[in-house]
Write an enzyme that holds these catalytic residues in place. Structure first.
Site, short mmCIF file in Angstrom:
data_model
loop_
_atom_site.label_atom_id
_atom_site.label_comp_id
_atom_site.label_asym_id
_atom_site.label_seq_id
_atom_site.Cartn_x
_atom_site.Cartn_y
_atom_site.Cartn_z
N CYS A 319 0.87 -1.37 -0.10
CA CYS A 319 -0.08 0.14 -0.18
C CYS A 319 0.99 1.12 -0.02
O CYS A 319 0.54 2.44 -0.30
CB CYS A 319 -1.00 0.13 1.39
SG CYS A 319 -0.22 -0.31 2.69
N HIS A 754 -0.80 0.66 7.72
CA HIS A 754 -1.31 0.95 6.40
C HIS A 754 -1.28 2.26 5.61
O HIS A 754 -1.51 2.92 6.58
CB HIS A 754 -2.79 0.46 6.29
CG HIS A 754 -3.46 0.30 5.01
ND1 HIS A 754 -2.90 -0.58 3.87
CD2 HIS A 754 -4.84 0.70 4.62
CE1 HIS A 754 -3.82 -0.67 2.90
NE2 HIS A 754 -4.85 0.15 3.29
#
Length: 792
Positions: A319, A754
């Site tokens: 990500c 993330h």
């Protein structure tokens, strides 16, 4: 069949070293599951979609292809599908968060170009060479799969080197099955049993103040007893117990754990799990307020499809890469360079023999995959998105971190992308989209004599510290801390909804960059001595695109990294015109150049103020930062940081910087220099690499490959360099900008958690969270890590 036999010289049987691309087209994101399937060239073993295979025939003349088509099987009932609980803070990897992958039926045929004549496979009528070659292609691991296996550094526990020979004291300690408490404080959770002496102590204090009081690690530092097991994680399933090795600084496996526990009277078969393991706690810690707010969880968001709204399938902690690329390919320089002015066919025609390893080809493939809208159409999961696996392979080549499946810092990837794109377009500023992101910083230093010096450097990002004392909600913060203190006394916890976080205006962060700053130990050529000077900085040029990094990660006392729990109030439009530097002013006197007659300060290396200030802003001692920069030849912040962390315990770390010590630090073994020269490296580069790597030849070799710009005469790092003589290509203009995108981070460290991107597209904000693309409902603009502004 006769036609196929006439082309047998154009069929090759693959050997184990061949890279077989049977999962994805090398110039598009078509796969065997796409409408036209995938065609594998039986000479080069490159894969091509139906629209692109003819290009390969035109370029190479290779006529024989294996056509692979995969069609989805009907799905079983949800009740028949086992669900696995994630055990790793990862997405798309074994043990992490993952979607249940559907199953596919696979069909094959032989196709001969240019007329797409097909022959069934398998068939006994096919020539033996074709049957053998195709069978080997079918059973071989694909190049993508090989890369995935090679790069995935599994977070499975290694057996501790200290477990087998662990010495346990016969001190009569017996550990009860319940009622545990830290031996040095009142903590009853997050407790660790030292497997040498049976001491029960609390764990480390976490960045947000939770966790323990560091008593377990302090005990190790005093005794050097290496292994501890977390109480509450011990059950009949001993593999699930959380064993930590202090000297190895990692969770480990203890194959003799049952024996080690029985030494203290612990019957593991009767214990119940009451505590989370370290990995589970990290997972839990990251599914909190930040996670939900940044991902806009629970919001009824409208999915977005079409050109520019293509998601990325997470390749396993990728990500950080996806979020940066989503913003980059929303900017005009990237859209123009790799999409509007670059066709896929032209990029393929001019690519190297292996287009999967050609960065310009893979950047063009990425742009067309993202911006064509072909892969952004509704399906059962929302949208299929694209898997940028080939791009990751080429962009991460020879980089030990980005080629792994571990989470990385989005800023580090952004800077690495700048380096790689620059190398792929050497000296061609027109073809390098990052030229529009480049700017020049001018620093003015004034010593007590009143005389000044000016230095300039080019950069692509502006890294900003966050002055918490400039928070705009000080009264609310004061009331909250008083309330929290009262609740702590009553043993109550504050809920996430009640927490008040500091709100710092972006203007205050920008002011902290341009404000006056003291520079201790500055050598003044006017005074012929060291003194304290005053440094200010400003922009000599304003870029077309301005990137701001918020320094949310700082070092606390005891070298404990802490993430600042803070909001940044970022306006939609900023004006930094007042930050433009003015250069030498009328009446100012410049500091004289150091003369050869000056005995007080010979021309030994001087620490880069940029590197020193960045390290000092993290909480490191200023003198130590100077030594680190000098010892690594000012090659970069990362190299200086590594040197600093490995030399913190040096007995002379606090000694003043002297001429002799500087000379000693820059002395390298001549035999090592000649060894590197024999490898084909330049002598000055070899010396620089040996200094940066502490004289280790292997590390020096890695350093050279990781720092290709080191062959220039001036040391540089990945984000900062001295201004080139010809800087006419660097853009300049108005200092007014509008916010067009930002990347946010959730988690305790840039290397876990993330990343999510938000981008302003077509007049509205969109959230791009891996392969989920939707209209933003509750824009978390105040929680960004990297902010991207476009000049108005």
């Amino acid at each position: 069949m006769d036609l196929l036999r006439s082309h047998l010289h154009k069929v090759r049987i693959p050997d184990p070293a061949d890279r077989i691309h049977k999962d994805e087209c090398c110039v598009s994101f078509d796969t065997p599951r796409s409408e036209g399937g995938l065609y594998v060239d039986m000479v080069s073993f490159l894969g091509f979609g139906r629209e692109h295979v003819a290009w390969n025939y035109e370029k190479t003349g290779n006529p024989v292809y294996l056509h692979i088509v995969q069609r989805r099987k009907p799905e079983p009932d949800e009740a028949d599908r086992p669900l696995k609980k994630p055990t790793l803070l990862a997405i798309g990897v074994e043990g992490g968060f993952s979607d249940q992958e559907p199953e596919y039926d696979e069909a094959f045929e032989i196709v001969i170009l240019p007329d797409f004549i097909s022959l069934p496979f398998p068939s006994v009528d096919l020539p033996e060479k074709v049957r053998i070659a195709v069978d080997k292609v079918i059973v071989a691991e694909s190049a993508d799969r090989k890369q995935q296996l090679a790069s995935w550094v599994a977070d499975k526990k290694e057996i501790s080197a200290y477990a087998i020979e662990l010495h346990q004291l016969d001190n009569g300690v017996t550990v009860p099955p319940t009622g545990w408490k830290c031996s040095k404080c009142d903590k009853t959770e997050n407790l660790w049993l030292n497997l040498t002496d049976g001491m029960i102590l609390c764990g480390r204090r976490l960045w947000d103040g939770s966790g323990g009081n560091n008593h377990a690690i302090e005990h190790y530092e005093q005794t050097k007893y290496p292994l501890a097991v977390k109480l509450g994680t011990i059950t009949a399933d001993l593999e699930a117990a959380d064993v930590f090795s202090y000297p190895e600084d990692d969770s480990v496996e203890d194959p003799l754990l049952a024996k080690h526990l029985s030494h203290f009277g612990i019957d593991f078969s009767s214990l119940q799990k009451t505590e989370m393991t370290t990995a589970e706690r990290e997972l839990d810690h990251n599914t909190n307020f930040d996670w939900n707010r940044i991902q806009e969880s629970g919001k009824d968001a409208e999915p977005l499809y079409g050109p520019g709204y293509t998601g990325f399938v997470n390749l396993g902690n990728s990500c950080y890469m996806a979020s940066v690329l989503q913003v980059m390919f929303s900017t005009h320089p990237f859209i123009s360079r790799y999409f509007e002015k670059q066709s896929l066919k032209a990029a393929f025609a001019t690519s190297s023999a292996d287009p999967t390893l050609d960065l310009n080809m893979q950047m063009t493939k990425l742009a067309h995959g993202m911006l064509s809208g072909k892969y952004s159409v509704p399906n059962q999961e929302g949208q299929e998105g694209i898997r940028p696996r080939m791009f990751k392979t080429v962009i991460a080549a020879k980089h030990p971190e980005f080629s792994s499946m571990r989470q990385q810092d989005a800023l580090d990837f952004f800077l690495h992308l700048i380096d790689q794109v620059d190398q792929a377009n050497p000296g061609n500023h027109e073809l390098n989209p990052f030229t529009r992101f480049k700017f020049i910083i001018e620093e003015r230093i004034q010593c007590p004599s009143g005389k000044v010096s000016y230095n300039t450097r080019s950069d692509y990002i502006l890294s900003l510290s966050i002055p918490l004392h400039e928070a705009s909600n000080k009264e609310e913060l004061k009331a909250f801390h008083e309330k929290k203190a009262a609740m702590d006394l009553d043993g109550k916890e504050v809920s996430n909804e009640e927490i008040v976080r500091p709100r710092v205006p972006l203007e205050a962060c920008l002011a902290s960059f341009s404000g006056a700053e003291e520079v201790p130990d500055f050598y003044s050529t006017a005074l012929n001595s060291k003194t304290t000077a005053i440094k200010t900085a400003g922009f000599r040029t304003f870029p077309d695109y301005l990137v701001l990094q918020m320094r949310k990660f700082v070092m606390e006392a005891g070298w404990v990294p802490k993430k600042l729990d803070v909001y940044i109030d970022v306006p939609d439009i900023i004006d930094i015109s007042h930050m433009r530097s003015k250069g030498v002013q009328p009446g100012e006197q410049l500091l004289p150049e150091a003369s050869g007659d000056n005995k007080a300060e010979p021309a030994y290396p001087v620490a880069s103020e940029d590197i020193v200030s960045q390290l000092a802003s993290m909480g490191f001692n200023y003198l130590h930062c100077q030594k680190a920069a000098i010892s690594t030849s000012n090659t970069g912040v990362e190299e200086a940081m590594n040197w600093l962390l490995s030399h913190m315990d040096d007995p002379d770390i606090d000694d003043p910087i002297s001429k002799d010590s500087q000379a000693a630090e820059h002395t390298v073994d001549e035999a090592s220099v000649q060894t590197l020269v024999s490898f084909g490296f330049q002598e000055d580069v070899a010396r620089k690499a040996l200094i940066a790597s502490g004289g280790n030849i292997e590390r020096a070799t890695d350093w050279i490959f990781s720092n290709p710009e080191a062959s220039s005469s001036v040391p540089t790092d990945s984000s900062t360099s001295n201004v080139e003589a010809d800087d006419a290509h660097i853009p300049d203009g108005s200092g007014r900008y509008k916010l067009m995108g930002f990347v946010s981070h959730m988690g305790t460290s840039t290397h876990c958690g993330h990343y999510v991107a938000h981008v302003l597209k077509d007049g509205r904000w969109a959230i791009l969270n891996d392969n989920k693309v939707a209209a933003s409902v509750d824009l978390p603009k105040d929680m960004g890590y990297l902010y991207f502004f476009q000049r108005i």
